[in-house]
Design a protein around this motif. Structure first.
Motif, PDB file in Angstrom:
ATOM      1  N   SER A  23       0.394  -1.444  -0.038  1.00 26.99           N
ATOM      2  CA  SER A  23       0.246  -0.189  -0.235  1.00 26.99           C
ATOM      3  C   SER A  23       1.084   1.269   0.126  1.00 26.99           C
ATOM      4  O   SER A  23       0.072   2.070  -0.278  1.00 26.99           O
ATOM      5  CB  SER A  23      -0.779  -0.070   1.342  1.00 26.99           C
ATOM      6  OG  SER A  23      -0.649   0.229   2.496  1.00 26.99           O
ATOM      7  N   THR A  24       1.946   1.422   0.785  1.00 28.54           N
ATOM      8  CA  THR A  24       2.941   2.180   0.440  1.00 28.54           C
ATOM      9  C   THR A  24       3.315   2.770  -1.563  1.00 28.54           C
ATOM     10  O   THR A  24       3.955   3.735  -1.260  1.00 28.54           O
ATOM     11  CB  THR A  24       4.453   1.872   1.272  1.00 28.54           C
ATOM     12  OG1 THR A  24       5.027   1.211   0.307  1.00 28.54           O
ATOM     13  CG2 THR A  24       3.784   1.864   3.147  1.00 28.54           C
ATOM     14  N   ALA A  25       3.307   2.066  -1.439  1.00 26.33           N
ATOM     15  CA  ALA A  25       3.038   1.951  -3.183  1.00 26.33           C
ATOM     16  C   ALA A  25       2.108   2.676  -4.234  1.00 26.33           C
ATOM     17  O   ALA A  25       2.539   3.234  -5.210  1.00 26.33           O
ATOM     18  CB  ALA A  25       3.618   1.291  -4.296  1.00 26.33           C
ATOM     19  N   LEU A  26       1.025   3.049  -3.678  1.00 30.07           N
ATOM     20  CA  LEU A  26      -0.022   3.509  -4.323  1.00 30.07           C
ATOM     21  C   LEU A  26       0.325   5.337  -3.597  1.00 30.07           C
ATOM     22  O   LEU A  26       0.764   5.454  -3.071  1.00 30.07           O
ATOM     23  CB  LEU A  26      -0.932   3.343  -3.443  1.00 30.07           C
ATOM     24  CG  LEU A  26      -1.094   1.907  -3.534  1.00 30.07           C
ATOM     25  CD1 LEU A  26      -3.427   2.084  -2.668  1.00 30.07           C
ATOM     26  CD2 LEU A  26      -2.151   1.476  -5.113  1.00 30.07           C
ATOM     27  N   LEU A  27       0.061   6.015  -4.509  1.00 31.23           N
ATOM     28  CA  LEU A  27      -0.032   7.626  -5.032  1.00 31.23           C
ATOM     29  C   LEU A  27      -0.639   7.787  -4.125  1.00 31.23           C
ATOM     30  O   LEU A  27      -1.692   7.620  -3.364  1.00 31.23           O
ATOM     31  CB  LEU A  27       0.199   8.062  -5.936  1.00 31.23           C
ATOM     32  CG  LEU A  27       0.971   7.822  -7.729  1.00 31.23           C
ATOM     33  CD1 LEU A  27      -0.025   8.129  -9.132  1.00 31.23           C
ATOM     34  CD2 LEU A  27       2.535   8.643  -7.101  1.00 31.23           C
ATOM     35  N   PRO A  28      -0.457   8.855  -2.637  1.00 29.21           N
ATOM     36  CA  PRO A  28      -0.884   9.977  -1.840  1.00 29.21           C
ATOM     37  C   PRO A  28      -2.008  10.276  -2.849  1.00 29.21           C
ATOM     38  O   PRO A  28      -2.188  10.930  -3.757  1.00 29.21           O
ATOM     39  CB  PRO A  28      -0.350  10.611  -1.040  1.00 29.21           C
ATOM     40  CG  PRO A  28       1.232  11.044  -2.332  1.00 29.21           C
ATOM     41  CD  PRO A  28       1.353   9.700  -2.636  1.00 29.21           C
ATOM     42  N   SER A  29      -3.320  10.879  -1.738  1.00 31.42           N
ATOM     43  CA  SER A  29      -4.394  11.129  -2.451  1.00 31.42           C
ATOM     44  C   SER A  29      -5.075  12.105  -2.155  1.00 31.42           C
ATOM     45  O   SER A  29      -5.625  13.315  -2.671  1.00 31.42           O
ATOM     46  CB  SER A  29      -5.843  10.621  -2.095  1.00 31.42           C
ATOM     47  OG  SER A  29      -6.710  11.004  -2.099  1.00 31.42           O
ATOM     48  N   THR A  43      -5.476  10.663  -6.656  1.00 31.08           N
ATOM     49  CA  THR A  43      -3.957  10.563  -6.235  1.00 31.08           C
ATOM     50  C   THR A  43      -3.442  11.718  -7.273  1.00 31.08           C
ATOM     51  O   THR A  43      -4.538  13.009  -7.776  1.00 31.08           O
ATOM     52  CB  THR A  43      -3.167   9.811  -6.933  1.00 31.08           C
ATOM     53  OG1 THR A  43      -2.974   9.782  -8.060  1.00 31.08           O
ATOM     54  CG2 THR A  43      -4.383   8.575  -6.420  1.00 31.08           C
ATOM     55  N   ILE A  44      -2.883  12.580  -6.131  1.00 31.42           N
ATOM     56  CA  ILE A  44      -1.571  14.102  -6.430  1.00 31.42           C
ATOM     57  C   ILE A  44      -1.572  13.517  -7.898  1.00 31.42           C
ATOM     58  O   ILE A  44      -1.112  14.783  -9.020  1.00 31.42           O
ATOM     59  CB  ILE A  44      -0.756  13.769  -5.645  1.00 31.42           C
ATOM     60  CG1 ILE A  44       0.748  12.781  -5.922  1.00 31.42           C
ATOM     61  CG2 ILE A  44      -0.892  13.924  -4.295  1.00 31.42           C
ATOM     62  CD1 ILE A  44       1.598  12.989  -5.204  1.00 31.42           C
ATOM     63  N   ALA A  45      -1.561  12.294  -8.891  1.00 31.38           N
ATOM     64  CA  ALA A  45      -1.268  12.079 -10.395  1.00 31.38           C
ATOM     65  C   ALA A  45      -1.714  13.502 -11.251  1.00 31.38           C
ATOM     66  O   ALA A  45      -1.582  13.626 -12.105  1.00 31.38           O
ATOM     67  CB  ALA A  45      -1.364  11.146 -10.459  1.00 31.38           C
ATOM     68  N   ILE A  46      -3.327  13.569 -11.039  1.00 31.49           N
ATOM     69  CA  ILE A  46      -4.224  15.063 -11.906  1.00 31.49           C
ATOM     70  C   ILE A  46      -3.371  15.782 -11.874  1.00 31.49           C
ATOM     71  O   ILE A  46      -2.855  16.671 -13.415  1.00 31.49           O
ATOM     72  CB  ILE A  46      -5.645  14.150 -11.086  1.00 31.49           C
ATOM     73  CG1 ILE A  46      -6.040  12.948 -10.977  1.00 31.49           C
ATOM     74  CG2 ILE A  46      -6.038  15.674 -12.227  1.00 31.49           C
ATOM     75  CD1 ILE A  46      -7.119  12.800 -10.554  1.00 31.49           C
ATOM     76  N   PRO A  47      -2.865  16.708 -10.526  1.00 31.80           N
ATOM     77  CA  PRO A  47      -2.351  17.724 -10.625  1.00 31.80           C
ATOM     78  C   PRO A  47      -1.191  17.891 -10.284  1.00 31.80           C
ATOM     79  O   PRO A  47      -0.655  19.069 -11.540  1.00 31.80           O
ATOM     80  CB  PRO A  47      -3.088  18.170  -8.844  1.00 31.80           C
ATOM     81  CG  PRO A  47      -2.934  17.298  -8.374  1.00 31.80           C
ATOM     82  CD  PRO A  47      -3.468  16.256  -8.961  1.00 31.80           C
ATOM     83  N   LEU A  48       0.060  16.968 -10.530  1.00 30.86           N
ATOM     84  CA  LEU A  48       1.341  17.095 -10.719  1.00 30.86           C
ATOM     85  C   LEU A  48       1.243  16.925 -12.412  1.00 30.86           C
ATOM     86  O   LEU A  48       2.482  17.936 -12.576  1.00 30.86           O
ATOM     87  CB  LEU A  48       1.559  15.039 -10.180  1.00 30.86           C
ATOM     88  CG  LEU A  48       2.805  15.939  -8.468  1.00 30.86           C
ATOM     89  CD1 LEU A  48       2.804  14.631  -8.343  1.00 30.86           C
ATOM     90  CD2 LEU A  48       3.166  16.522  -8.381  1.00 30.86           C
ATOM     91  N   SER A  49       0.112  16.396 -13.183  1.00 34.75           N
ATOM     92  CA  SER A  49       0.158  16.329 -14.492  1.00 34.75           C
ATOM     93  C   SER A  49      -0.027  17.528 -15.001  1.00 34.75           C
ATOM     94  O   SER A  49       0.553  17.751 -16.123  1.00 34.75           O
ATOM     95  CB  SER A  49      -0.726  15.284 -15.201  1.00 34.75           C
ATOM     96  OG  SER A  49      -1.758  15.742 -14.990  1.00 34.75           O
ATOM     97  N   VAL A  50      -0.808  18.495 -14.893  1.00 35.46           N
ATOM     98  CA  VAL A  50      -1.520  20.158 -15.042  1.00 35.46           C
ATOM     99  C   VAL A  50       0.405  20.568 -15.099  1.00 35.46           C
ATOM    100  O   VAL A  50       0.677  21.529 -15.640  1.00 35.46           O
ATOM    101  CB  VAL A  50      -2.634  20.193 -14.432  1.00 35.46           C
ATOM    102  CG1 VAL A  50      -2.743  21.843 -14.618  1.00 35.46           C
ATOM    103  CG2 VAL A  50      -3.175  19.333 -14.795  1.00 35.46           C
ATOM    104  N   LEU A  51       0.581  20.102 -13.425  1.00 31.46           N
ATOM    105  CA  LEU A  51       2.350  21.010 -13.455  1.00 31.46           C
ATOM    106  C   LEU A  51       3.072  21.065 -14.235  1.00 31.46           C
ATOM    107  O   LEU A  51       3.944  21.655 -14.465  1.00 31.46           O
ATOM    108  CB  LEU A  51       2.894  21.311 -11.957  1.00 31.46           C
ATOM    109  CG  LEU A  51       1.423  21.366 -10.510  1.00 31.46           C
ATOM    110  CD1 LEU A  51       1.868  20.915  -9.348  1.00 31.46           C
ATOM    111  CD2 LEU A  51       1.062  22.561 -10.699  1.00 31.46           C
TER     112      LEU A  51
END
Length: 388
Positions: free
Chosen positions: A186-192, A206-214
């Motif tokens: 579970s530690t490998a899951l991106l934080p929400s 997860t934080i993947a959404i805002p990170l991709s925009v950044l």
């Protein structure tokens, strides 16, 4: 007023928006015509369903949850689109983004499931794997003059089967899919960071959404506002001129494909480390995510900010196609409609060229009319002066 309209149409951003909208409308029209030929009774409902996507759910909580799922798949698509766009701005066509995406998926999943690494280490390894594959293509281009399209296509398949073999050791015993990351590490899951609550507790947001925009904003700044980006674009425009100016064109080519590969690899990590999907170890075709990135970057007018919206739209209609009534149309019809729109995305630059040509001809005609009017006025004044 006419001059103001003409100057507005000559604006590159306006042209990109108009060309993209035209591609979308033509794609939907062609898709609707195909549906009419297959079964005219449900054609309008089918095309409407593709556009509605999660809006087909009557309750707001359900709609928001599936809206979140659409965004989850938009993030990796955006990263693949940025990978292709970064290389294209430097005069390279990184069709190997699909293989770099696969390499990133293999690296992050193996690190998560076999080595039990935390998410940030898995993310770094995914970027490194994609970058390594991009570097190989760059080295072949720089030192062996191998076209990046040829090497990219070959490396796509090498990466696919290599990853299948690698992940075969961390798959479920009774299925061809890899173990569930949430269950094994579970530690490998991106934080929400609580973002899932905004989408009816969607656990995959997860934080993947805002990170991709950044990252998209970062690519826009690097390519358009920095000396490093200028050197890369100069190398893409003319390698010989760049070399004459003291730029290392071979280094720039390799570095461009390394960055492009890293972006695609991170895109894979954004999807698989969210827990949304598992890798199928018997997969015999390269994931479409890397190839759809080509459509997204052209639909976005080769602008990182425009590509954010284009990536979402392509994922929106792709996800919406899954809700088409399967009793009237076969399961592949949703893919056909999506493919038509995606195919037409490649004509964005053609439409922009067409608009520029029409504007140039119109301005030329107006200029000739003004010259003729001035000549006529001058002749009239001369004649009037002669009479006096």
């Amino acid at each position: 007023m006419k001059r103001e309209k003409t100057s507005l149409l000559k604006n590159g951003a306006v042209q990109s928006i108009l060309a993209s909208l035209l591609c979308i409308l033509l794609g939907l029209l062609l898709g609707y015509i195909v549906l009419l030929f297959i079964n005219p009774t449900g054609a309008w409902d089918a095309i409407s369903t593709v556009l509605k996507n999660f809006f087909t759910y009557p309750s707001r909580p359900a709609a928001m949850k599936y809206f979140g799922s659409t965004l989850v798949k938009t993030a990796p698509l955006l990263m693949c689109a940025l990978s292709i766009q970064f290389a294209y701005k430097v005069g390279l066509f990184n069709i190997g983004a699909a293989g770099q995406y696969v390499a990133g998926a293999g690296a992050c999943l193996y690190a998560a499931l076999a080595w039990h690494m935390p998410w940030w280490v898995c993310l770094i390894l995914a970027a490194a794997a994609g970058a390594a594959l991009g570097a190989l293509s760059g080295l072949l281009k720089s030192y062996c003059n191998v076209n990046e399209v040829i090497s990219g296509i070959m490396l796509n398949w090498i990466a696919l089967y290599a990853v299948n073999m690698l992940l075969n050791g961390v798959k479920e015993p009774t299925s061809p899919y890899t173990n569930v990351v949430a269950s094994f590490n579970s530690t490998a899951l991106l934080p929400s960071l609580g973002m899932g609550k905004l989408f009816t507790n969607n656990q995959y947001v997860t934080i993947a959404i805002p990170l991709s925009v950044l990252v998209a904003i970062g690519v826009w700044i690097v390519l358009g506002k920095t000396k490093f980006g200028y050197e890369l674009r100069a190398t893409g425009c003319n390698k010989d001129a760049a070399r004459y100016c003291g730029m290392n064109e071979k280094r720039n080519i390799i570095l461009t494909l390394v960055i492009g590969g890293a972006l695609a690899g991170i895109g894979a990590a954004f999807l698989y480390l969210s827990g949304y999907e598992q890798w199928q170890c018997t997969q015999s075709s390269v994931p479409a995510m890397g190839f759809n990135g080509i459509a997204a970057t052209f639909l976005g007018g080769l602008n990182p900010i425009g590509t954010v919206f284009a990536s979402y739209f392509i994922q929106h209609i792709t996800s919406g196609g899954a809700y088409v009534d399967k009793t009237l149309y076969c399961s592949q019809i949703s893919d056909l409609i999506s493919s038509l729109i995606i195919y037409l995305c490649g004509f964005v630059l053609f439409f922009k060229y067409f608009m520029n040509s029409r504007i140039a001809r119109k301005e030329e005609r107006e200029s000739l009319k003004e010259k003729e009017k001035l000549a006529a006025d001058s002749a009239a004044k001369t004649e009037e002066g002669g009479r006096k």
